[in-house]
Write an enzyme that holds these catalytic residues in place. Structure first.
Site, PDB file in Angstrom:
ATOM      1  N   GLY A 227      18.782   5.680 -10.085  1.00  0.00           N
ATOM      2  CA  GLY A 227      19.646   5.783  -8.910  1.00  0.00           C
ATOM      3  C   GLY A 227      20.553   6.995  -8.976  1.00  0.00           C
ATOM      4  O   GLY A 227      20.555   7.758  -9.953  1.00  0.00           O
ATOM      5  N   ALA A 228      21.365   7.174  -7.929  1.00  0.00           N
ATOM      6  CA  ALA A 228      22.226   8.355  -7.843  1.00  0.00           C
ATOM      7  C   ALA A 228      23.241   8.406  -8.979  1.00  0.00           C
ATOM      8  O   ALA A 228      23.452   9.452  -9.590  1.00  0.00           O
ATOM      9  CB  ALA A 228      22.936   8.379  -6.491  1.00  0.00           C
ATOM     10  N   VAL A 229      23.896   7.271  -9.265  1.00  0.00           N
ATOM     11  CA  VAL A 229      24.865   7.257 -10.362  1.00  0.00           C
ATOM     12  C   VAL A 229      24.146   7.337 -11.699  1.00  0.00           C
ATOM     13  O   VAL A 229      24.596   8.027 -12.620  1.00  0.00           O
ATOM     14  CB  VAL A 229      25.752   5.998 -10.290  1.00  0.00           C
TER      15      VAL A 229
ATOM     16  N   HIS B  77      34.388  12.405  -2.001  1.00  0.00           N
ATOM     17  CA  HIS B  77      35.354  11.659  -1.213  1.00  0.00           C
ATOM     18  C   HIS B  77      36.648  12.465  -1.103  1.00  0.00           C
ATOM     19  O   HIS B  77      37.045  13.171  -2.037  1.00  0.00           O
ATOM     20  CB  HIS B  77      35.689  10.314  -1.866  1.00  0.00           C
TER      21      HIS B  77
ATOM     22  N   ARG C 213      35.677  -6.347 -12.135  1.00  0.00           N
ATOM     23  CA  ARG C 213      36.885  -5.534 -12.099  1.00  0.00           C
ATOM     24  C   ARG C 213      38.171  -6.355 -12.157  1.00  0.00           C
ATOM     25  O   ARG C 213      39.147  -5.929 -12.758  1.00  0.00           O
ATOM     26  CB  ARG C 213      36.887  -4.648 -10.843  1.00  0.00           C
TER      27      ARG C 213
ATOM     28  N   CYS D 257      35.264   4.126  -6.593  1.00  0.00           N
ATOM     29  CA  CYS D 257      35.198   5.591  -6.565  1.00  0.00           C
ATOM     30  C   CYS D 257      36.398   6.241  -5.890  1.00  0.00           C
ATOM     31  O   CYS D 257      36.717   7.398  -6.180  1.00  0.00           O
ATOM     32  CB  CYS D 257      33.907   6.034  -5.880  1.00  0.00           C
TER      33      CYS D 257
END
Length: 359
Positions: free
Chosen positions: A31-33, A264, A118, A149
């Site tokens: 994946g992207a991460v 971002h 979290r 993020c």
């Protein structure tokens, strides 16, 4: 601490000499991460004596090159987590909820990049530049959570402000890129933009962003809550409080998706307990680790996602004290959400664990 993890920790603590390089697993490696994690591990030289790339059965069998060596991606259903000392999870909340307990029971320390753990009181929520002391010991749960993020760059700046002037409250508007949803988000932005440019007759059905993100902004990220805020907005409040150790910190946010591929941005208003001097504020922000203040010498300079690109720095601009309240100021920040907001923070957690001998 599970028996397997306790045994592994004891062996590392009691063994002669420095701890050996850890065995590393990356879940969500395609994946992207995950691919950004691999890139950063190569660039930063995170030590490992074994590397395991893990993903869903759809991606199993693919071959990726890391450090000049080829690795076959393994299906998570077939991977034995006893082979890993530390496991990065970046495959989505549902995957973490199912497989993180399996990994920790097998003795792996998990660095999880989802919302799943979290707010778990037994799992520290860590930004190394802010609360690295949390990594002095292995967590009871075996899980170290990676924050949202948009939260990560915000708390890195608020830490310095809190230490100098104290923070009364913060108001934040985020401008979040399509890559917040990984490759699928970026692909959809490109597809929807092409369709929009083709005119009204072009056929395109949004999958991730409704309405379409092309040439648009969407003031909703994640689901709506009964409060009227979204889950993304609630995350930023709860996570900022936990990371900074300020349980009564007042942070209110509006999170907006924008037609930007990556990085971002945030407009941040902060009110402090004491009057703030702009020159000193710039000095405080600029002295923080891996922060650059673009308008330190030119008030007209400011960062944008297109200019920042792929960066390991938090970029700050538009720093200004409010005219009606000398205790309050505004700033603008831009950060690469795939790196600073996810993969880099996770790698820096692992680096701290290695350096402190915690693994």
């Amino acid at each position: 601490m599970t028996t397997a993890r306790a045994t592994a920790a004891s062996a590392r603590a009691d063994g002669p000499g420095p701890s050996p390089a850890p065995r590393v697993a990356i879940v969500g490696a395609t994946g992207a991460v995950g691919t950004t994690l691999i890139e950063l591990i190569e660039q930063r030289g995170l030590p490992y004596r074994e590397l395991h790339l893990v993903a869903s059965s759809r991606s199993a069998g693919r071959t990726l090159t890391v450090g000049g060596e080829e690795y076959e991606v393994q299906a998570i259903e077939e991977f034995g987590f006893a082979q890993a000392d530390v496991a990065f999870f970046s495959a989505g909340t549902s995957v973490s909820e199912k497989w993180v307990p399996v990994a920790t029971a097998a003795g792996a320390v998990v660095i999880d990049n989802t919302i799943a753990f979290r707010m778990d009181p037994d799992s520290p929520l860590v930004v190394p530049q802010v609360n690295a002391h949390e990594l002095d010991r292995l967590p009871k749960s075996g899980v170290i959570a990676n924050p949202n993020c948009s939260t990560i760059p915000l708390v890195r700046l608020l830490r310095g402000v809190e230490d100098r002037w104290g923070v009364r409250h913060a108001v934040v508007s985020t401008y979040q890129a399509a890559s917040g949803l990984g490759y699928s988000g970026m692909d959809e932005l490109h597809e929807s933009s092409r369709a929009a440019l083709q005119g009204a007759g072009a056929e395109f059905e949004p999958r991730n962003f409704r309405p379409s993100l092309a040439f648009n902004v969407i003031p909703k990220i994640d689901r709506f809550l009964d409060s009227g805020f979204t889950l993304e907005e609630q995350k930023m409040l709860q996570e900022s409080r936990k990371i900074l150790g300020l349980p009564h910190l007042d942070v209110t946010t509006t999170c907006v998706r924008v037609p930007v591929a990556n990085c971002h941005s945030e407009a941040v208003y902060v009110e402090c307990h004491e009057p703030v001097d702009r020159a000193e504020l710039i000095e405080v922000l600029g002295s923080l680790p891996e922060v650059v203040v673009d308008d330190a010498h030119d008030p007209a300079a400011f960062p944008t996602p297109a200019v920042v690109g792929s960066s390991d720095l938090v970029h700050v601009g538009r720093v200004r004290i409010t005219q009606s309240n000398p205790r309050a100021f505004w700033l603008w920040l831009v950060a690469d959400n795939l790196r600073i907001g996810a993969a880099l923070n996770a790698v820096q957690i692992a680096e701290e664990l290695v350096e402190r001998g915690t693994l």
